[in-house]
Design an enzyme around this catalytic site. Structure first.
Site, PDB file in Angstrom:
ATOM      1  N   TYR A   1       0.805  -1.222   0.000  1.00  0.00           N
ATOM      2  CA  TYR A   1       0.000   0.000   0.000  1.00  0.00           C
ATOM      3  C   TYR A   1       0.838   1.271   0.000  1.00  0.00           C
ATOM      4  O   TYR A   1       0.373   2.333   0.359  1.00  0.00           O
ATOM      5  CB  TYR A   1      -0.971  -0.005   1.189  1.00  0.00           C
ATOM      6  CG  TYR A   1      -2.145   0.930   1.000  1.00  0.00           C
ATOM      7  CD1 TYR A   1      -3.101   0.701   0.023  1.00  0.00           C
ATOM      8  CD2 TYR A   1      -2.281   2.062   1.790  1.00  0.00           C
ATOM      9  CE1 TYR A   1      -4.166   1.561  -0.163  1.00  0.00           C
ATOM     10  CE2 TYR A   1      -3.349   2.933   1.618  1.00  0.00           C
ATOM     11  CZ  TYR A   1      -4.281   2.671   0.637  1.00  0.00           C
ATOM     12  OH  TYR A   1      -5.343   3.528   0.458  1.00  0.00           O
TER      13      TYR A   1
ATOM     14  N   ASN B   1     -15.000   5.080   2.844  1.00  0.00           N
ATOM     15  CA  ASN B   1     -15.883   4.629   1.764  1.00  0.00           C
ATOM     16  C   ASN B   1     -16.393   5.771   0.903  1.00  0.00           C
ATOM     17  O   ASN B   1     -16.324   5.696  -0.324  1.00  0.00           O
ATOM     18  CB  ASN B   1     -17.029   3.787   2.316  1.00  0.00           C
ATOM     19  CG  ASN B   1     -16.585   2.386   2.676  1.00  0.00           C
ATOM     20  OD1 ASN B   1     -15.519   1.932   2.259  1.00  0.00           O
ATOM     21  ND2 ASN B   1     -17.377   1.694   3.456  1.00  0.00           N
TER      22      ASN B   1
END
Length: 136
Positions: free
Chosen positions: A55, A127
């Protein structure tokens, strides 16, 4: 000494192989901090990719994953005006949320509406941000 459970990764690897429960001391808030008894945390793809070392950065190990949470304030440090015990808050910009208690700076613990579910509140940042990035 009071203890809590934390999900911990000791090294980079596949989450199913490197994550385990560990008992740790419950942290104490300092000046300008609150301690939160965590009620819910999401598991984001970025959390799993971070544990896998894919990541963009590698955390310092041992590491407690997690970038979002919702819970109740169970202890106030000095200088935390505006927040109260048992107030439900989300954390913004706090890492290591996959544990039963965490400490957050006062400005990183934000009150949430009473009618918002823990599950919605726990993922209120990542999100929607992901959706904006994908559609922009």
């Amino acid at each position: 000494m009071r203890t809590m459970r934390s999900v911990v990764a000791d090294t980079v690897g596949e989450p199913s192989e490197v994550l385990h429960l560990q008992t740790r001391p419950i942290p104490e808030p300092g000046r300008g901090q609150v301690r939160i008894r965590v009620a819910a945390v999401p598991v984001h793809a970025s959390d799993l990719q971070t544990i896998r070392g894919r990541y963009g950065f590698i955390p310092e190990f041992p590491a407690v994953p997690g970038i979002e949470s919702v819970g109740l304030i169970d202890e106030l440090g000095s200088g935390t005006d505006g927040l109260t015990l048992e107030q439900r808050v989300i954390t913004i910009g706090v890492t290591g949320t996959w544990q039963e208690h965490l400490v957050a700076d006062r400005g990183l613990a934000l009150p949430i509406p009473a009618d918002m579910s823990n599950f919605t509140a726990a993922q209120i940042l990542a999100n929607p941000l992901t959706a904006v990035i994908l559609t922009g």
